[in-house]
Scaffold this motif. Structure first.
Motif, mmCIF file in Angstrom:
data_model
loop_
_atom_site.group_PDB
_atom_site.id
_atom_site.type_symbol
_atom_site.label_atom_id
_atom_site.label_comp_id
_atom_site.label_asym_id
_atom_site.label_seq_id
_atom_site.Cartn_x
_atom_site.Cartn_y
_atom_site.Cartn_z
ATOM 1 N N LEU A 197 0.897 -1.229 0.343
ATOM 2 C CA LEU A 197 -0.514 0.111 -0.367
ATOM 3 C C LEU A 197 0.661 1.303 -0.022
ATOM 4 O O LEU A 197 0.291 2.055 -0.709
ATOM 5 N N HIS A 198 2.226 0.958 0.943
ATOM 6 C CA HIS A 198 2.809 2.113 0.908
ATOM 7 C C HIS A 198 3.331 2.395 -0.739
ATOM 8 O O HIS A 198 2.881 3.827 -0.617
ATOM 9 N N LEU A 199 3.499 1.603 -0.942
ATOM 10 C CA LEU A 199 4.692 2.049 -2.219
ATOM 11 C C LEU A 199 3.034 1.862 -3.816
ATOM 12 O O LEU A 199 3.576 2.643 -4.529
ATOM 13 N N SER A 200 1.956 1.571 -3.888
ATOM 14 C CA SER A 200 1.012 2.131 -4.074
ATOM 15 C C SER A 200 0.791 3.439 -4.132
ATOM 16 O O SER A 200 0.413 4.229 -5.110
ATOM 17 N N ALA A 201 0.819 4.003 -3.593
ATOM 18 C CA ALA A 201 0.390 5.278 -3.041
ATOM 19 C C ALA A 201 1.696 6.580 -3.798
ATOM 20 O O ALA A 201 1.645 7.040 -3.802
ATOM 21 N N ASP A 202 2.766 5.531 -3.572
ATOM 22 C CA ASP A 202 3.751 6.279 -4.041
ATOM 23 C C ASP A 202 3.509 6.575 -5.291
ATOM 24 O O ASP A 202 4.068 7.474 -5.925
ATOM 25 N N ALA A 203 2.800 5.089 -6.203
ATOM 26 C CA ALA A 203 3.320 5.489 -7.895
ATOM 27 C C ALA A 203 1.942 5.956 -7.899
ATOM 28 O O ALA A 203 2.133 7.202 -8.435
ATOM 29 N N LEU A 204 0.840 6.510 -7.285
ATOM 30 C CA LEU A 204 -0.178 7.387 -7.914
ATOM 31 C C LEU A 204 0.395 9.158 -7.116
ATOM 32 O O LEU A 204 -0.251 9.758 -7.697
ATOM 33 N N PHE A 205 1.287 8.958 -6.235
ATOM 34 C CA PHE A 205 2.063 10.612 -6.006
ATOM 35 C C PHE A 205 2.699 10.665 -6.949
ATOM 36 O O PHE A 205 2.590 11.801 -7.329
ATOM 37 N N GLY A 206 3.209 9.978 -7.401
ATOM 38 C CA GLY A 206 4.186 10.189 -8.897
ATOM 39 C C GLY A 206 3.365 10.841 -9.670
ATOM 40 O O GLY A 206 3.994 12.363 -10.789
#
Length: 306
Positions: A173-182
Motif C-alpha cells: 500500500l505504501h508503494l501503491s500510494a507512492d505510484a499514485l503520488f508520482g
C-alpha cells in the motif's frame, strides 16, 4: 473448571495446529521480496531528494520524502518478517509470532500518516509562496521515480495467500500510494511547464498528501482490528456455530480471533444434554479454511455458567 464432567480439548487433535508457528504461507518469500524492494527504494530516495533540492520542485521533493517513509516502512516490514521467523517456536509467545507483522503494519500506518501531514504543510507553504521550478530537469527524474515505484509495486504484489498478510499489504500500500503520488507529481510539473500554472506543483503535493492520509487511515483500522482481537470474520463465526449446533447442541460462548496471516483461533463452550466426545465436535469443524487452533469445552445444561 468447577463442573464435574465437562469435556475439553486444547486444539491438539488432527486437523488443527499444536505448534505456535502461525506464519503466513509465503512468509519466507515475502521477507526476501521486501528486502529487495527496500534496497531499490533507498537508491530511488537519494535520487529524488537530490533532484528535488537541485531543481526546486516541491512535487519531486515531496515524492522523495514519501519514498523515505517507504524505505523506513519496508525496513520495519522486513525486520518484522525476520523477527517473527526467528521466534516462531518460542514458548514466550502463547499464540505464536504471527501478529508481529500486524504490529509492523500499524507502525507503518502511523508513519504514513505523519508523512502525509508533513507533505501537506510544506505544499501549502509553497502554494502561498510559489518558487521557480526547473521543469525540464525535474520531469525526467519524476518519471524515472514513478517507473521504479511501479516495478516495486509489482514485486510486492500479494499472491493468493499474501492477501491475508497485513505486513505485506502495508508495504504494498505504501508503494501503491507512492505510484499514485508520482502520477500527480508529473501532472503538476507538466501543468506548470506547459500552462504556466506555478501553483500546480504544490497543488499536486497537497492532493498527494490527502491521498496518502486516506490510505494511512484505512491501514490503521485494519491493523488495529487485529491487534485488538476484533472478530475477523462474521462468516467463519457463523460456520463454526452452525456446525457445532448441528445435532441440537447450543453454543453458549464463542470467541474467534486472528493469530496471523491465514490463521485463526476459536474458543467455544457447547451445551449438550447428551454430550458427544470432544473429538466429534472437532471433526465437525475440521476443514474450515483459516481455522488453525481450536479449544472446545462441552458441558451439560445444568453446569453452564458463562
Amino acid at each position: 473448571m468447577t463442573t464435574a464432567d465437562p469435556t475439553r480439548s486444547d486444539g491438539r487433535l488432527d486437523g488443527f495446529r499444536s505448534d505456535r508457528a502461525y506464519l503466513g504461507a509465503d512468509h519466507g518469500r515475502n521477507e526476501r521480496r521486501t528486502w529487495i524492494v527496500a534496497a531499490i527504494c533507498a537508491v530511488t530516495l537519494v535520487a529524488q531528494l537530490a533532484g528535488g533540492l537541485l531543481f526546486r520542485s516541491m512535487a519531486l521533493t515531496a515524492s522523495g520524502l514519501h519514498m523515505a517513509a517507504h524505505v523506513a516502512a519496508l525496513l520495519v516490514a522486513a525486520g518484522a518478517y525476520a523477527l517473527a521467523r526467528r521466534h516462531a517456536a518460542s514458548p514466550r509467545f502463547a499464540f505464536g509470532t504471527g501478529k508481529i507483522g500486524d504490529l509492523a503494519g500499524f507502525a507503518n500506518a502511523v508513519v504514513l500518516g505523519m508523512t502525509a501531514v508533513l507533505i501537506a504543510v510544506e505544499s501549502f507553504q509553497r502554494l502561498l509562496t510559489p518558487e521557480a521550478v526547473d521543469y525540464a530537469s525535474a520531469l525526467p527524474l519524476a518519471a524515472a521515480g514513478l517507473a521504479v515505484t511501479v516495478v516495486c509495486v509489482w514485486l510486492l504484489k500479494p499472491t493468493a495467500h499474501g492477501r491475508h498478510d497485513l505486513n505485506l499489504s502495508a508495504a504494498h500500500l505504501h508503494l501503491s500510494a507512492d505510484a499514485l503520488f508520482g502520477v500527480l507529481a508529473i501532472a503538476g510539473l507538466l501543468a506548470g511547464q506547459r500552462l504556466g500554472w506555478r501553483w500546480a506543483d504544490p497543488a499536486a503535493g497537497l492532493a498527494g498528501a490527502a491521498l496518502v492520509g486516506q490510505f494511512a487511515v484505512g491501514l490503521l483500522r485494519r491493523a488495529a482490528a487485529t491487534l485488538l482481537d476484533m472478530n475477523p470474520s462474521a462468516d467463519l463465526t457463523t460456520q463454526i456455530r452452525t456446525r457445532l449446533e448441528a445435532e441440537g447442541e447450543r453454543v453458549v460462548d464463542l470467541h474467534l480471533w486472528r493469530l496471523g496471516p491465514g490463521h485463526h483461533a476459536a474458543v467455544a463452550v457447547v451445551s449438550a444434554a447428551d454430550p458427544q466426545p470432544v473429538e466429534a465436535y472437532h471433526a465437525r469443524l475440521r476443514g474450515l479454511e483459516g481455522l488453525s487452533h481450536l479449544t472446545i469445552e462441552v458441558r451439560r445444561p445444568e453446569s453452564v455458567r458463562v
